[in-house]
Design a protein around this motif. Structure first.
Motif, mmCIF file in Angstrom:
data_model
loop_
_atom_site.group_PDB
_atom_site.id
_atom_site.type_symbol
_atom_site.label_atom_id
_atom_site.label_comp_id
_atom_site.label_asym_id
_atom_site.label_seq_id
_atom_site.Cartn_x
_atom_site.Cartn_y
_atom_site.Cartn_z
ATOM 1 N N LEU A 1 -11.372 29.821 125.725
ATOM 2 C CA LEU A 1 -10.718 28.876 126.218
ATOM 3 C C LEU A 1 -10.003 28.139 126.925
ATOM 4 O O LEU A 1 -8.657 28.857 126.458
ATOM 5 C CB LEU A 1 -10.725 27.991 124.668
ATOM 6 C CG LEU A 1 -10.735 25.872 124.822
ATOM 7 C CD1 LEU A 1 -11.903 25.450 125.545
ATOM 8 C CD2 LEU A 1 -10.167 25.505 123.809
ATOM 9 N N SER A 2 -10.168 27.987 127.737
ATOM 10 C CA SER A 2 -8.834 27.226 129.230
ATOM 11 C C SER A 2 -7.781 26.721 128.456
ATOM 12 O O SER A 2 -8.404 25.408 127.920
ATOM 13 C CB SER A 2 -9.366 26.647 130.233
ATOM 14 O OG SER A 2 -9.834 25.981 130.619
ATOM 15 N N ARG A 3 -6.750 26.911 128.797
ATOM 16 C CA ARG A 3 -5.441 25.985 128.596
ATOM 17 C C ARG A 3 -5.254 23.987 128.592
ATOM 18 O O ARG A 3 -5.140 23.529 127.795
ATOM 19 C CB ARG A 3 -4.617 26.272 129.301
ATOM 20 C CG ARG A 3 -2.922 25.845 128.534
ATOM 21 C CD ARG A 3 -2.135 26.237 128.483
ATOM 22 N NE ARG A 3 -0.083 25.827 128.195
ATOM 23 C CZ ARG A 3 -0.216 26.641 127.139
ATOM 24 N NH1 ARG A 3 -0.873 27.838 126.221
ATOM 25 N NH2 ARG A 3 1.154 25.373 125.899
ATOM 26 N N ASP A 4 -5.830 24.486 130.358
ATOM 27 C CA ASP A 4 -6.232 23.356 130.304
ATOM 28 C C ASP A 4 -8.141 22.858 129.802
ATOM 29 O O ASP A 4 -8.399 21.014 129.414
ATOM 30 C CB ASP A 4 -7.084 23.067 131.836
ATOM 31 C CG ASP A 4 -6.223 23.635 132.532
ATOM 32 O OD1 ASP A 4 -4.768 23.873 132.835
ATOM 33 O OD2 ASP A 4 -6.593 23.718 133.923
ATOM 34 N N ASP A 5 -8.334 22.790 128.653
ATOM 35 C CA ASP A 5 -9.744 22.932 127.691
ATOM 36 C C ASP A 5 -9.366 22.782 126.764
ATOM 37 O O ASP A 5 -9.782 22.142 125.671
ATOM 38 C CB ASP A 5 -11.062 22.982 128.047
ATOM 39 C CG ASP A 5 -11.463 23.038 129.751
ATOM 40 O OD1 ASP A 5 -11.635 21.926 129.865
ATOM 41 O OD2 ASP A 5 -11.960 24.161 129.899
ATOM 42 N N VAL A 6 -8.464 22.931 126.356
ATOM 43 C CA VAL A 6 -7.977 22.710 124.754
ATOM 44 C C VAL A 6 -7.597 22.049 123.980
ATOM 45 O O VAL A 6 -7.974 21.734 122.939
ATOM 46 C CB VAL A 6 -6.809 23.736 124.185
ATOM 47 C CG1 VAL A 6 -5.993 23.826 123.188
ATOM 48 C CG2 VAL A 6 -6.600 24.991 125.280
ATOM 49 N N GLY A 7 -7.365 21.176 124.763
ATOM 50 C CA GLY A 7 -7.549 19.068 124.255
ATOM 51 C C GLY A 7 -8.578 18.581 124.259
ATOM 52 O O GLY A 7 -8.893 18.125 122.625
ATOM 53 N N ASP A 8 -9.271 19.252 124.182
ATOM 54 C CA ASP A 8 -10.677 18.919 124.322
ATOM 55 C C ASP A 8 -11.688 20.071 123.096
ATOM 56 O O ASP A 8 -12.996 20.040 123.877
ATOM 57 C CB ASP A 8 -11.566 19.175 126.036
ATOM 58 C CG ASP A 8 -11.350 17.648 126.540
ATOM 59 O OD1 ASP A 8 -10.802 16.926 125.873
ATOM 60 O OD2 ASP A 8 -10.878 16.933 127.761
ATOM 61 N N LEU A 9 -10.893 20.308 122.252
ATOM 62 C CA LEU A 9 -11.577 21.743 121.707
ATOM 63 C C LEU A 9 -13.005 20.942 121.301
ATOM 64 O O LEU A 9 -13.963 21.920 121.088
ATOM 65 C CB LEU A 9 -10.696 21.555 120.905
ATOM 66 C CG LEU A 9 -10.943 22.271 119.189
ATOM 67 C CD1 LEU A 9 -10.615 24.277 120.349
ATOM 68 C CD2 LEU A 9 -9.672 23.277 118.469
ATOM 69 N N PHE A 10 -12.918 19.929 120.541
ATOM 70 C CA PHE A 10 -13.910 20.045 119.739
ATOM 71 C C PHE A 10 -15.672 18.986 121.024
ATOM 72 O O PHE A 10 -16.409 19.658 120.637
ATOM 73 C CB PHE A 10 -14.672 18.871 118.523
ATOM 74 C CG PHE A 10 -12.869 19.622 117.674
ATOM 75 C CD1 PHE A 10 -13.648 20.458 116.997
ATOM 76 C CD2 PHE A 10 -11.470 18.717 117.790
ATOM 77 C CE1 PHE A 10 -12.481 20.788 115.993
ATOM 78 C CE2 PHE A 10 -11.220 19.813 116.816
ATOM 79 C CZ PHE A 10 -10.798 20.264 115.678
ATOM 80 N N ALA A 11 -14.878 19.422 121.230
ATOM 81 C CA ALA A 11 -16.081 18.212 123.050
ATOM 82 C C ALA A 11 -17.018 20.181 123.397
ATOM 83 O O ALA A 11 -17.755 19.733 123.540
ATOM 84 C CB ALA A 11 -15.402 16.908 123.883
ATOM 85 N N THR A 12 -16.261 20.494 123.994
ATOM 86 C CA THR A 12 -16.027 21.756 123.925
ATOM 87 C C THR A 12 -16.831 22.326 123.277
ATOM 88 O O THR A 12 -18.080 22.946 123.895
ATOM 89 C CB THR A 12 -14.668 22.651 124.795
ATOM 90 O OG1 THR A 12 -14.229 21.965 125.564
ATOM 91 C CG2 THR A 12 -15.494 24.170 125.203
ATOM 92 N N VAL A 13 -16.522 23.194 121.870
ATOM 93 C CA VAL A 13 -17.513 23.446 121.289
ATOM 94 C C VAL A 13 -19.335 22.402 121.084
ATOM 95 O O VAL A 13 -20.069 23.515 121.100
ATOM 96 C CB VAL A 13 -17.036 23.798 119.315
ATOM 97 C CG1 VAL A 13 -17.670 23.764 118.556
ATOM 98 C CG2 VAL A 13 -15.559 24.365 119.851
ATOM 99 N N ALA A 14 -18.578 21.434 120.452
ATOM 100 C CA ALA A 14 -20.359 20.812 120.612
ATOM 101 C C ALA A 14 -21.427 20.815 122.196
ATOM 102 O O ALA A 14 -22.112 21.303 121.621
ATOM 103 C CB ALA A 14 -19.773 18.968 120.366
ATOM 104 N N HIS A 15 -19.832 21.248 123.349
ATOM 105 C CA HIS A 15 -21.224 21.157 124.128
ATOM 106 C C HIS A 15 -21.866 22.602 124.716
ATOM 107 O O HIS A 15 -22.850 22.333 125.099
ATOM 108 C CB HIS A 15 -20.336 20.858 125.621
ATOM 109 C CG HIS A 15 -20.861 21.315 126.599
ATOM 110 N ND1 HIS A 15 -21.669 20.300 127.149
ATOM 111 C CD2 HIS A 15 -20.712 22.604 127.565
ATOM 112 C CE1 HIS A 15 -22.308 20.743 128.709
ATOM 113 N NE2 HIS A 15 -21.179 21.822 128.871
ATOM 114 N N LYS A 16 -21.199 23.289 123.697
ATOM 115 C CA LYS A 16 -21.506 24.970 124.247
ATOM 116 C C LYS A 16 -22.428 24.660 122.591
ATOM 117 O O LYS A 16 -23.425 26.063 123.062
ATOM 118 C CB LYS A 16 -19.993 25.737 123.489
ATOM 119 C CG LYS A 16 -20.521 27.420 124.048
ATOM 120 C CD LYS A 16 -19.457 27.986 124.259
ATOM 121 C CE LYS A 16 -19.726 29.416 124.579
ATOM 122 N NZ LYS A 16 -19.940 29.311 125.479
#
Length: 343
Positions: free
Chosen positions: A320-335
């Protein structure tokens, strides 16, 4: 799109140098209300995270944004709205009450301060609706002093009071740890109802992974103020990837005679931990490698799964890139929602 809540690189260091939170970032999307559990053993930084989210503590570094605004810079109507829309449920179901007032006072003060009703009849109606929504009978609770009610009743009253204000975010810090086991399911059901029916986002802080599993959509595992693992609760609890999460799960006495528990060795720190360097769990980890003591691991997606784990066991996997860490749960849900390519 403006996030409901954002924690950006939040660090909290108390006097004496104790690091309670270390560079924590995540956000909550207003359009997708969910229940997010923050779990870990005592001293992991869970309650500090809750107090910072509520604005009761100010971070040493980093920012906390509510609807895009720094909560420590809010003034006037914006601050008033924040206090109304972000509510809390704390661990002790007695400490929130003034023993010299009947429990009705808890509701009428909220109604008066936030101007929720234009008449006493309307105020009474709102109170009754809130009580019934959490399974309480008004005739058995109103008009009584706190000591005349059970711990479970007192805690449900606090949930009802929070619902009265129609919050958008609820921070629940160990809300069932001091009530009887028979009442935990009732209170957890009330919290789940707040999310499902009233679309309230809940930050559920707990050391109890069993209740986290039953009430949450996502979970974030903390250890010494840092994220060890995070993702959808089903994946993390059923198949933990980080050695620390595995240790926590192994300590749960499952109601299954065919399943053993407590088999993993609990390693006592060997004193070689270097503060601010490497993985914080290295001194207790059964899989520790030299790199673990040299640099902090990034958040890996183990085997491309829809969760992240800060562990070098998954080196070579996507991170998880540092730029995306804030969107942690959104990124997980999208994946998690992304289609899997056929072999």
């Amino acid at each position: 799109m403006t996030k409901l809540l954002e924690l950006n690189n939040v660090t909290k260091v108390f006097k004496g140098g104790t690091v309670a939170l270390d560079d924590i970032s995540f956000s909550v999307d207003a359009a997708s209300p969910s229940v997010i559990a923050v779990a870990g053993e005592s001293g992991s930084g869970k309650s500090t995270l809750g107090l910072i989210t509520l604005g009761f503590l100010e971070p040493t570094k980093g920012t906390v944004l509510y609807k895009g605004q720094d909560i420590h810079k809010l003034r006037g109507e914006a601050q008033f709205a924040f206090r109304k829309e972000v509510q809390a449920i704390f661990q002790d179901p007695f400490a929130v009450y003034n023993p010299f007032y009947k429990v009705d006072h808890l509701f009428y003060e909220a109604i008066k301060n936030f101007k929720l009703a234009n008449s006493k009849d309307e105020a009474q109606r709102l109170i009754v609706e809130a009580l019934e929504s959490v399974g309480l009978r008004p005739d058995e609770t109103l008009g009584r002093f706190p000591h005349q009610l059970s711990g479970g009743q007192r805690q449900r009253l606090v949930v009802a009071r929070a619902l009265l204000l129609q919050p958008q975010l609820l921070v629940a810090d160990e809300p069932v740890s001091m009530v009887d086991a028979s009442l935990r399911a009732t209170i957890l059901k009330s919290l789940r109802k707040l999310n499902d029916e009233y679309k309230i986002t809940i930050l559920y802080i707990t050391h109890d992974l069993t209740t986290a599993y039953h009430v949450s959509d996502y979970i974030m595992i903390l250890y010494k103020g840092s994220v060890m693992e995070a993702g959808d609760v089903e994946s993390v609890i059923r198949d933990p990837k980080h050695p620390y999460t595995q240790l926590l799960i192994d300590s749960i006495p499952w109601p299954d005679l065919q399943r053993t528990w407590g088999q993993k060795e609990i390693i006592i720190p060997d004193g070689t931990e270097v503060i601010g360097k490497g993985c914080k769990f290295a001194s207790r980890c059964p899989h520790v490698m030299s790199i673990c003591r040299e640099a902090r691991p990034p958040l890996y997606f183990p085997n491309g799964e829809s969760r992240v784990a800060a562990c070098y066991l998954y080196e070579g996997q996507p991170t998880l890139s540092r730029d995306d860490v804030g969107d942690l749960f959104a990124t997980v849900a999208h994946k998690q929602a992304a289609p899997v390519a056929a072999d």
